[in-house]
Design an enzyme around this catalytic site. Structure first.
Site, short mmCIF file in Angstrom:
data_model
loop_
_atom_site.label_atom_id
_atom_site.label_comp_id
_atom_site.label_asym_id
_atom_site.label_seq_id
_atom_site.Cartn_x
_atom_site.Cartn_y
_atom_site.Cartn_z
N LYS A 9 -15.85 -24.71 -43.28
CA LYS A 9 -17.24 -24.74 -43.71
C LYS A 9 -17.97 -26.01 -43.26
O LYS A 9 -19.19 -26.02 -43.15
CB LYS A 9 -17.33 -24.61 -45.23
CG LYS A 9 -16.91 -23.24 -45.74
CD LYS A 9 -17.09 -23.12 -47.24
CE LYS A 9 -16.72 -21.73 -47.74
NZ LYS A 9 -16.92 -21.59 -49.20
N LYS B 2 -15.59 -8.47 -43.04
CA LYS B 2 -15.47 -7.93 -44.39
C LYS B 2 -16.84 -7.89 -45.07
O LYS B 2 -17.74 -8.67 -44.73
CB LYS B 2 -14.48 -8.76 -45.22
CG LYS B 2 -14.96 -10.14 -45.60
CD LYS B 2 -13.92 -10.83 -46.49
CE LYS B 2 -14.41 -12.20 -46.95
NZ LYS B 2 -13.43 -12.87 -47.83
N LYS C 66 -20.77 -10.76 -50.31
CA LYS C 66 -21.99 -10.88 -51.11
C LYS C 66 -22.93 -11.93 -50.57
O LYS C 66 -24.13 -11.92 -50.87
CB LYS C 66 -21.64 -11.18 -52.57
CG LYS C 66 -20.84 -12.44 -52.84
CD LYS C 66 -20.59 -12.60 -54.33
CE LYS C 66 -19.76 -13.83 -54.66
NZ LYS C 66 -18.34 -13.65 -54.30
#
Length: 321
Positions: free
Chosen positions: A108, A189, A192
């Site tokens: 990240k 995948k 959200k």
């Protein structure tokens, strides 16, 4: 035995969250298990405060709407004072090298112009989540296993250095019911936090919207409904979703379906049926903010009471107070 699991409100709860974890929590959870909305974890990257607050309430309502016992659910920030106190103690037990080598931090932070310190240290906060509640088992996906190993290492180090306070939790990697992929791009995948939600089915999507998303789902030109994940990832994704919602294997779910349009319609119908109950109960809770606040306050009180003696013991043996 206590199991602890959390859901981060980085976005709205979607089908993959439900089939992969939330449904299992509701079906298998016991009175000793704890489930929490990890809103503090959602602050490690740029976020909107109002949206975070709204997503936290929605996620809490989804967990309750799924059938998890209200007394077993709490919001992480509601016990923030206890958590931050323990996090500081654990940060002083941890080392820079331990948190800097975390794979999620490396991924990240790679290429980012600025990196929030919380992104580096949040695995220690996660350790505090686990150790404060005395969790015996922590069921997580592979992407979080390194963080649970850190919690285990810190518990052992603290106990050896200062005194036996913490349960050393076991890492459990549960079998995932379905590999839910993005309907618009089955190479990734369903998530959200996806920027493009055209292929993401959210728990609170209306039946009409669910059908539209499935009808636009990516398939291929082979024109054969068979479970071949490598050759036909889009079709395989639809079959896995259909199978997960109907209690069948993907290969079994393919039986009798001859066209892609029929497959998409059957998958959409199965998802709508699967989500109908949780959607109604969640929306009812969101329409009754006083009841949701009552449930939230009760869960916070339970979590604080459960962890208070452990925090007091940790502070005392660490030389504080």
């Amino acid at each position: 035995m206590t199991r602890l699991s959390g859901a981060t409100p980085s976005g709205r709860a979607q089908l993959g969250n439900y089939l992969g974890a939330i449904r299992r929590w509701a079906a298998e959870g016991t009175a000793d298990d704890l489930y929490f909305v990890s809103d503090l974890h959602a602050m490690t990257t740029a976020y909107n405060p109002q949206r975070l607050r709204a997503l936290t309430r929605e996620m809490l309502a989804v967990l309750i709407g799924a059938g998890i016992r209200p007394a077993s659910v709490f919001v992480q920030s509601d016990i923030m004072r206890d958590l931050t106190a323990l996090t500081w103690v654990l940060e002083c037990t941890s080392t820079f090298g331990e948190v800097a080598r975390m794979i999620q931090f490396k991924e990240k932070s790679a290429g980012a112009k600025t990196v929030r310190l919380g992104l580096l240290t949040y695995p220690v906060l996660m350790a505090a989540d686990i150790l404060l509640q005395g969790a015996d088992e922590v069921p997580v996906g592979e992407d979080q296993s390194q963080h649970v190993e850190l919690a285990r290492a810190l518990a052992r180090r603290f106990n050896t250095t200062f005194g036996d306070v913490f349960v050393v939790p076991d890492l459990v990697v549960p079998q995932v019911a379905a590999r839910v992929r993005d309907l618009a791009d089955p190479s990734r995948k369903m998530a959200k936090s996806s920027r493009d939600d055209a292929g993401v089915v959210f728990v609170l999507d209306s039946p009409d919207l669910v059908r539209r998303k499935f009808r636009r789902a990516v398939t291929d030109t082979a024109n054969r409904v068979e479970y071949r994940p490598d050759e036909q990832p889009g079709v395989a994704n639809l079959l896995e979703i259909l199978g997960a919602c109907t209690g069948r294997s993907p290969a079994e779910a393919a039986a009798g379906i001859t066209t892609y349009s029929a497959l998409k319609d059957q998958a959409a119908d199965a998802v709508i049926e699967e989500l109908s109950g949780i959607r109604k109960r969640t929306l009812d809770l969101l329409d009754d903010p006083a009841e949701l606040d009552r449930i939230r306050a009760t869960g916070a009180a339970h979590a604080a009471e459960r962890g208070s003696h452990r925090l007091e013991a940790a502070l005392r043996v660490a030389g504080l107070g």
